[in-house]
Design a protein around this motif. Sequence first.
Motif, PDB file in Angstrom:
ATOM      1  N   VAL A  93       0.762  -1.029  -0.062  1.00 55.43           N
ATOM      2  CA  VAL A  93      -0.072   0.047  -0.053  1.00 55.43           C
ATOM      3  C   VAL A  93       0.849   1.273   0.171  1.00 55.43           C
ATOM      4  CG1 VAL A  93      -1.641   1.356   1.474  1.00 55.43           C
ATOM      5  CG2 VAL A  93      -2.024  -1.147   0.984  1.00 55.43           C
TER       6      VAL A  93
ATOM      7  N   LEU B 268       0.793   4.391  -3.170  1.00 49.92           N
ATOM      8  CA  LEU B 268       0.102   5.454  -2.578  1.00 49.92           C
ATOM      9  C   LEU B 268       1.112   6.792  -3.000  1.00 49.92           C
ATOM     10  CD1 LEU B 268      -1.090   5.322   1.376  1.00 49.92           C
ATOM     11  CD2 LEU B 268      -2.407   5.634  -0.818  1.00 49.92           C
TER      12      LEU B 268
ATOM     13  N   GLY C 155      -0.100  10.434   0.682  1.00 47.37           N
ATOM     14  CA  GLY C 155      -1.159   9.784   0.508  1.00 47.37           C
ATOM     15  C   GLY C 155      -1.631   9.223   1.864  1.00 47.37           C
ATOM     16  N   TYR C 156      -2.831   8.850   1.918  1.00 46.20           N
ATOM     17  CA  TYR C 156      -3.288   8.323   3.460  1.00 46.20           C
ATOM     18  C   TYR C 156      -3.795   7.032   3.409  1.00 46.20           C
ATOM     19  CZ  TYR C 156      -8.078   9.377   1.825  1.00 46.20           C
ATOM     20  OH  TYR C 156      -9.253   9.185   1.025  1.00 46.20           O
ATOM     21  N   MET C 157      -3.789   6.192   4.538  1.00 43.76           N
ATOM     22  CA  MET C 157      -4.654   5.335   4.576  1.00 43.76           C
ATOM     23  C   MET C 157      -5.186   5.018   5.865  1.00 43.76           C
ATOM     24  SD  MET C 157      -2.273   1.191   5.496  1.00 43.76           S
ATOM     25  CE  MET C 157      -2.017   1.766   7.091  1.00 43.76           C
ATOM     26  N   ILE C 158      -6.479   4.389   5.441  1.00 42.15           N
ATOM     27  CA  ILE C 158      -7.443   4.352   6.542  1.00 42.15           C
ATOM     28  C   ILE C 158      -7.577   2.602   7.300  1.00 42.15           C
ATOM     29  CG2 ILE C 158      -9.993   4.567   7.350  1.00 42.15           C
ATOM     30  CD1 ILE C 158      -8.600   7.239   6.441  1.00 42.15           C
ATOM     31  N   ASP C 159      -7.482   2.634   8.604  1.00 40.84           N
ATOM     32  CA  ASP C 159      -7.903   1.319   9.053  1.00 40.84           C
ATOM     33  C   ASP C 159      -9.120   1.344   9.867  1.00 40.84           C
ATOM     34  OD1 ASP C 159      -7.800  -1.097  10.533  1.00 40.84           O
ATOM     35  OD2 ASP C 159      -6.303  -0.523  11.671  1.00 40.84           O
TER      36      ASP C 159
ATOM     37  N   ARG D  66      -6.309   7.021  10.741  1.00 41.80           N
ATOM     38  CA  ARG D  66      -5.838   7.558   9.804  1.00 41.80           C
ATOM     39  C   ARG D  66      -4.103   7.649   9.853  1.00 41.80           C
ATOM     40  NH1 ARG D  66      -7.113  11.876   5.471  1.00 41.80           N
ATOM     41  NH2 ARG D  66      -5.180  12.727   5.093  1.00 41.80           N
TER      42      ARG D  66
ATOM     43  N   LYS E 231       1.226   8.567   4.593  1.00 45.65           N
ATOM     44  CA  LYS E 231       2.522   8.050   4.134  1.00 45.65           C
ATOM     45  C   LYS E 231       3.785   8.643   4.344  1.00 45.65           C
ATOM     46  CE  LYS E 231       4.615   6.531  -0.232  1.00 45.65           C
ATOM     47  NZ  LYS E 231       4.426   6.224  -1.759  1.00 45.65           N
TER      48      LYS E 231
END
Lengths: 142, 102
Positions: free
Chosen positions: A8, A12, A16-20, A133, A136
């Motif tokens: 991931v 990205l 960029g962002y990642m949501i869990d 949240r 990266k």
Amino acid sequence: MVHALQEVHRVLVPDGYMIDLRPVGIEYALEVVAGEQVISVGNADAAGRAARDQAANQAVEQIQALGLFIQEAHTPFSLYTYFPSPIDYSEHLLERGGSTQIEDDTLANAVREFEKAGTNAQFRARHSMIISRYCKQDVPSY
Amino acid sequence: MTTNLHLQRDPEQNEIHMLQNYAELASKHILEIGSGDGRLTWRYAHLAGQVTTLEPGASAVAVAKRLRSHDLQTKVNLICSQAEQLPFSKQKFDGAIFAWSL
């Protein structure tokens, strides 16, 4: 799981962002709702989720330790799933054959309270959820 | 998949409200990993620029393809694949969502 998070990171854009977003905990609170009144009738045992929770927590800790992501925000919240009756919920769990179980005594109590609450009563399971949240981080080797 | 058609998950919409608070969606290309039959996807996809979903279960992807509404046909791309080896070039997505899948 860590490898998936590394992937991931790769796909990205910078910043960029990642949501869990996921349920946590080893119990689901069971409630009868009658108008404004919420009656707690016990818990469903979701202990089977513990290992998966632990693995997920370790994975996000690891990617942060690697410097791939930094956590920006984290909030717990509740999510409710409604069923026509406690029996329907019990059948739903059996159908899924999964890691969540309801003890006979708890089910009997739920049925009793549900019937007492009248025809407009609703039955629900409360999931304790978290949303996190992560942003990266720029890591040259990745 | 459950055959209990009477359950109602999150009628209060707590989940989608939290997601909207946490994820910028407008004009963004979103990667959703472990999307299942698209239960959550259909609730936010209209707000995003483009959505690509990844799901390892072929049967779940088939259900998602059936459930995808006409207006989301070009906006939501449904892919059957594992997350451990993403079939994408680097720096392709603005955001990634793991919903009940981490």
